[in-house]
Design a protein around this motif. Sequence first.
Motif, PDB file in Angstrom:
ATOM      1  N   GLN A 106       0.815  -1.210   0.000  1.00  0.00           N
ATOM      2  CA  GLN A 106       0.000   0.000   0.000  1.00  0.00           C
ATOM      3  C   GLN A 106       0.852   1.265   0.000  1.00  0.00           C
ATOM      4  O   GLN A 106       0.464   2.273  -0.563  1.00  0.00           O
ATOM      5  CB  GLN A 106      -0.941  -0.030   1.200  1.00  0.00           C
ATOM      6  CG  GLN A 106      -1.928  -1.200   1.118  1.00  0.00           C
ATOM      7  CD  GLN A 106      -2.814  -1.296   2.345  1.00  0.00           C
ATOM      8  OE1 GLN A 106      -2.519  -0.713   3.386  1.00  0.00           O
ATOM      9  NE2 GLN A 106      -3.900  -2.049   2.221  1.00  0.00           N
ATOM     10  N   GLU A 107       2.025   1.209   0.637  1.00  0.00           N
ATOM     11  CA  GLU A 107       2.908   2.379   0.585  1.00  0.00           C
ATOM     12  C   GLU A 107       4.314   1.967   1.022  1.00  0.00           C
ATOM     13  O   GLU A 107       4.498   1.188   1.951  1.00  0.00           O
ATOM     14  CB  GLU A 107       2.416   3.507   1.486  1.00  0.00           C
ATOM     15  CG  GLU A 107       3.293   4.761   1.379  1.00  0.00           C
ATOM     16  CD  GLU A 107       2.825   5.890   2.281  1.00  0.00           C
ATOM     17  OE1 GLU A 107       3.111   7.053   1.950  1.00  0.00           O
ATOM     18  OE2 GLU A 107       2.183   5.610   3.312  1.00  0.00           O
ATOM     19  N   ILE A 108       5.300   2.485   0.289  1.00  0.00           N
ATOM     20  CA  ILE A 108       6.688   2.443   0.721  1.00  0.00           C
ATOM     21  C   ILE A 108       7.094   3.895   0.960  1.00  0.00           C
ATOM     22  O   ILE A 108       7.038   4.716   0.042  1.00  0.00           O
ATOM     23  CB  ILE A 108       7.603   1.799  -0.323  1.00  0.00           C
ATOM     24  CG1 ILE A 108       7.145   0.372  -0.642  1.00  0.00           C
ATOM     25  CG2 ILE A 108       9.048   1.790   0.157  1.00  0.00           C
ATOM     26  CD1 ILE A 108       7.949  -0.295  -1.738  1.00  0.00           C
ATOM     27  N   ARG A 109       7.502   4.184   2.168  1.00  0.00           N
ATOM     28  CA  ARG A 109       7.773   5.574   2.533  1.00  0.00           C
ATOM     29  C   ARG A 109       9.231   5.715   2.988  1.00  0.00           C
ATOM     30  O   ARG A 109       9.691   4.992   3.871  1.00  0.00           O
ATOM     31  CB  ARG A 109       6.837   6.038   3.647  1.00  0.00           C
ATOM     32  CG  ARG A 109       6.970   7.511   4.007  1.00  0.00           C
ATOM     33  CD  ARG A 109       5.980   7.909   5.092  1.00  0.00           C
ATOM     34  NE  ARG A 109       6.038   9.329   5.368  1.00  0.00           N
ATOM     35  CZ  ARG A 109       5.325  10.245   4.722  1.00  0.00           C
ATOM     36  NH1 ARG A 109       4.476   9.849   3.774  1.00  0.00           N
ATOM     37  NH2 ARG A 109       5.426  11.521   5.028  1.00  0.00           N
ATOM     38  N   ARG A 148       1.848   3.026  -3.848  1.00  0.00           N
ATOM     39  CA  ARG A 148       2.463   4.344  -3.763  1.00  0.00           C
ATOM     40  C   ARG A 148       3.844   4.223  -3.109  1.00  0.00           C
ATOM     41  O   ARG A 148       4.026   3.485  -2.157  1.00  0.00           O
ATOM     42  CB  ARG A 148       1.598   5.304  -2.945  1.00  0.00           C
ATOM     43  CG  ARG A 148       2.107   6.743  -2.896  1.00  0.00           C
ATOM     44  CD  ARG A 148       1.161   7.612  -2.076  1.00  0.00           C
ATOM     45  NE  ARG A 148       1.620   8.989  -1.997  1.00  0.00           N
ATOM     46  CZ  ARG A 148       1.283   9.941  -2.860  1.00  0.00           C
ATOM     47  NH1 ARG A 148       0.484   9.649  -3.876  1.00  0.00           N
ATOM     48  NH2 ARG A 148       1.726  11.174  -2.713  1.00  0.00           N
ATOM     49  N   VAL A 149       4.805   4.944  -3.681  1.00  0.00           N
ATOM     50  CA  VAL A 149       6.114   5.117  -3.072  1.00  0.00           C
ATOM     51  C   VAL A 149       6.277   6.606  -2.791  1.00  0.00           C
ATOM     52  O   VAL A 149       6.094   7.443  -3.684  1.00  0.00           O
ATOM     53  CB  VAL A 149       7.247   4.619  -3.990  1.00  0.00           C
ATOM     54  CG1 VAL A 149       8.610   4.873  -3.343  1.00  0.00           C
ATOM     55  CG2 VAL A 149       7.078   3.142  -4.304  1.00  0.00           C
ATOM     56  N   THR A 150       6.627   6.936  -1.567  1.00  0.00           N
ATOM     57  CA  THR A 150       6.720   8.333  -1.151  1.00  0.00           C
ATOM     58  C   THR A 150       8.107   8.612  -0.581  1.00  0.00           C
ATOM     59  O   THR A 150       8.662   7.800   0.156  1.00  0.00           O
ATOM     60  CB  THR A 150       5.661   8.671  -0.087  1.00  0.00           C
ATOM     61  OG1 THR A 150       4.369   8.348  -0.604  1.00  0.00           O
ATOM     62  CG2 THR A 150       5.718  10.139   0.287  1.00  0.00           C
ATOM     63  N   VAL A 151       8.653   9.773  -0.946  1.00  0.00           N
ATOM     64  CA  VAL A 151       9.933  10.241  -0.415  1.00  0.00           C
ATOM     65  C   VAL A 151       9.721  11.630   0.160  1.00  0.00           C
ATOM     66  O   VAL A 151       9.140  12.502  -0.501  1.00  0.00           O
ATOM     67  CB  VAL A 151      11.025  10.282  -1.503  1.00  0.00           C
ATOM     68  CG1 VAL A 151      12.326  10.853  -0.932  1.00  0.00           C
ATOM     69  CG2 VAL A 151      11.269   8.900  -2.078  1.00  0.00           C
ATOM     70  N   THR A 152      10.169  11.841   1.387  1.00  0.00           N
ATOM     71  CA  THR A 152      10.100  13.165   2.007  1.00  0.00           C
ATOM     72  C   THR A 152      11.490  13.564   2.489  1.00  0.00           C
ATOM     73  O   THR A 152      12.267  12.725   2.939  1.00  0.00           O
ATOM     74  CB  THR A 152       9.120  13.174   3.192  1.00  0.00           C
ATOM     75  OG1 THR A 152       9.576  12.247   4.188  1.00  0.00           O
ATOM     76  CG2 THR A 152       7.721  12.781   2.746  1.00  0.00           C
ATOM     77  N   LEU A 172      13.869  17.184  -1.257  1.00  0.00           N
ATOM     78  CA  LEU A 172      13.084  16.465  -2.257  1.00  0.00           C
ATOM     79  C   LEU A 172      11.804  15.899  -1.652  1.00  0.00           C
ATOM     80  O   LEU A 172      11.808  15.336  -0.549  1.00  0.00           O
ATOM     81  CB  LEU A 172      13.891  15.311  -2.851  1.00  0.00           C
ATOM     82  CG  LEU A 172      15.028  15.678  -3.810  1.00  0.00           C
ATOM     83  CD1 LEU A 172      15.772  14.422  -4.222  1.00  0.00           C
ATOM     84  CD2 LEU A 172      14.492  16.400  -5.030  1.00  0.00           C
ATOM     85  N   THR A 173      10.749  16.057  -2.411  1.00  0.00           N
ATOM     86  CA  THR A 173       9.486  15.379  -2.141  1.00  0.00           C
ATOM     87  C   THR A 173       9.083  14.659  -3.416  1.00  0.00           C
ATOM     88  O   THR A 173       9.034  15.281  -4.483  1.00  0.00           O
ATOM     89  CB  THR A 173       8.390  16.372  -1.724  1.00  0.00           C
ATOM     90  OG1 THR A 173       8.818  17.065  -0.546  1.00  0.00           O
ATOM     91  CG2 THR A 173       7.090  15.651  -1.440  1.00  0.00           C
ATOM     92  N   ALA A 174       8.801  13.357  -3.304  1.00  0.00           N
ATOM     93  CA  ALA A 174       8.518  12.580  -4.505  1.00  0.00           C
ATOM     94  C   ALA A 174       7.451  11.533  -4.212  1.00  0.00           C
ATOM     95  O   ALA A 174       7.280  11.087  -3.072  1.00  0.00           O
ATOM     96  CB  ALA A 174       9.787  11.903  -5.015  1.00  0.00           C
ATOM     97  N   PHE A 175       6.739  11.165  -5.277  1.00  0.00           N
ATOM     98  CA  PHE A 175       5.783  10.066  -5.181  1.00  0.00           C
ATOM     99  C   PHE A 175       5.734   9.356  -6.526  1.00  0.00           C
ATOM    100  O   PHE A 175       6.012   9.948  -7.581  1.00  0.00           O
ATOM    101  CB  PHE A 175       4.384  10.571  -4.808  1.00  0.00           C
ATOM    102  CG  PHE A 175       3.682  11.292  -5.942  1.00  0.00           C
ATOM    103  CD1 PHE A 175       2.903  10.608  -6.866  1.00  0.00           C
ATOM    104  CD2 PHE A 175       3.826  12.659  -6.094  1.00  0.00           C
ATOM    105  CE1 PHE A 175       2.269  11.265  -7.910  1.00  0.00           C
ATOM    106  CE2 PHE A 175       3.200  13.328  -7.140  1.00  0.00           C
ATOM    107  CZ  PHE A 175       2.412  12.631  -8.050  1.00  0.00           C
TER     108      PHE A 175
END
Length: 688
Positions: A106-109, A148-152, A172-175
């Motif tokens: 569901q998400e990799i953060r 979803r993959v999210t980077v904060t 960086l902020t990415a999805f």
Amino acid sequence: MRLFKILALLTLSLLVLAAGAIWYLTETFDSDRVKTELSQAVAERYGRTLDFDGPLTLSFWPRLALDAKQVRLSARDAPDRLAAQMQRVRVNVGLLPLLSRQVDVQEIRFDGLQLHLTRDVVKTLESLDGLRDAATLKARKVAFNVRRVTVTDGALEIVDPIHGATLQLSRLTAFVGPVGNNVRGALGVEGDASVVGAASAAGRFRMTAGFDIDRGGVVSLNAAGLDFTGQAGGYQQASLAISSGGVVAAADGRWQGRELALQMTGQGRAGTSAITAEAPVWQWRDGLHLPQAAASFKRDGERGGALAARVANLRPDAEGWQADSLSVEGNLRRDGRSHAVAVQAVPLWRGEAAQLQLNGLDASFGWPSADTGPARRLQLTGQLAWQPLAGALDAALAFNDGAHRLAGTVRIAPEQPQALQFDLHTPQLSLAGYRAELLGLWQATSLPPFAGRVRADRLEVGGLRFESLVLPVASDGKTLRVGPLDGAVATGRVAATVAHDGAGAGELQMTLTALPIEHWPAAAAALPGLSGALDGDVRLQFDARAPDPWPGATGTAQLMLNGGHWRGMDVMGALRTQDAALAAIWPAAAVSPDLTIRHARAALQLAGGAAQVEALSMRSDWMQLTGAGRVALADGALALSLQAELVEAPKGMRARIFRKLRGKTVPVDLAGTLAAPQWRAAAGAAPP
């Protein structure tokens, strides 16, 4: 009713059993063992070191999650060099899909993700083959989908040590997501960007893309865009926008795209510049292929203009890429005047040397004059090789402005002490047409370091016509040196060196050998009527920044004139006019108005705007003149005191009269100017 109670008890028992199993798995999860096994697997398979400085936890509520903190990954086969680190990484997986052998991530953060890469960027771009395989999701027995993959708070640093450039992305902020077979997803990245090195830039960027993944796992892009705003290329305000239409991977491994476009604008002190480029269609298979591409450049301001470029059939080859043709047309403005530009060439890119080659170069453009004179049309033909990342350029060119032609080699090597090197040959060259440009070069306070030479069959400078001249020119950035030059002038030769340092202190060293004065226009204008072969040794210091440096020059000069005439220099006539006795014994008809010179010597000391003649000796057919005096350098005013002595009988003079005058000296003065000298006897002087 009893049945419902039994079902309720069974359900409750299963829930209690499941909760107990989850509690048991959670309590018995061995974090250290899992971290050790993961580190060993990464080391064995990828040659990298994976370290967990923080805890590794497993949770089941509200979703199955694996959580790790303070994770570090080393570079390949370099455990001491950091490649990536994360403050925290969390993976959330749906529980129910696992029962049907589906992994639903569901998400990799990633929080605080930092990547550090060292790459030769050019080689990396050239090796992007097999992209279809890289962009294909392999079929697996267990269905694997990532929503979803999210980077904060991420960061990326790419260092290119080969070309001396560093790219840094921060904040960086990415999805990206969803990712899986037969899904449609999107990608977005934004943050700060800076480039340090050959090209510098700093600002904010944003990248977006939409993509499809078909049932076979092949990825295709629907649309993509990249925007940048900030400072770049010396512009205080710059913007960049890159967009692309659909991109599809074909079955044979070829990527095909359409509607690729670029727009860039920059605002600086000199004005606003705009660059656009577009390619209707493109392909990538072992390299980029553009059937047609066009670009334009516009710039306002005093030194602006507009250029349009086209390239045909750009394609990869075994050593890089090549194209059938490159054409550039347009105009450039300078000082309110517009000059046309036209370039035709066959371009090639050599990947091993990161070098752009232009073969069959044929370029023409207006060369603006540094003064108010009309612009010249300059044509260049030949070939050149340019390394844009290193700045190096090698060219074999021919220059033609309609009146002069130079051909030879030019090299730009920023890593060398002399960044510019050249060796040129010309059959005939007149520097008078480039006087303003050469004066600007001579008076420049700083110059790029360079060294070279011009070999001329004939060269005209300052009225002198040199034959077979070799003219070296060099600068270390402050000092400019011309020479030592050596060339023939008529039947004589001139060797000289002229230079100045960064403070404007100039120096001239010149040696003259049998130089015919009548072939030296400057000397002939200063001394009309004088002829002969001049030998000399001149050593002068002067102010190179002065508009006319010679009146203020200091130094020495040793001059000798062999054979010749000084027409109109009626020395004896002047003496006859001043002395009645001499006029009586020597008839006017016997007096020649010309002075024949067998040889003459002069030693001069220059200072204070004047040439002090310390020793002058002049021998004619019948007279010896010796003395000293002063010559003003600004206007040529003469103030010489000489002694005249008859050493041979002039034609027409009786022997008795000569014997009477022989051995006697008569003081005479030479006044007036070099252009209009005046002889007269000194006051109270008369021959016996």
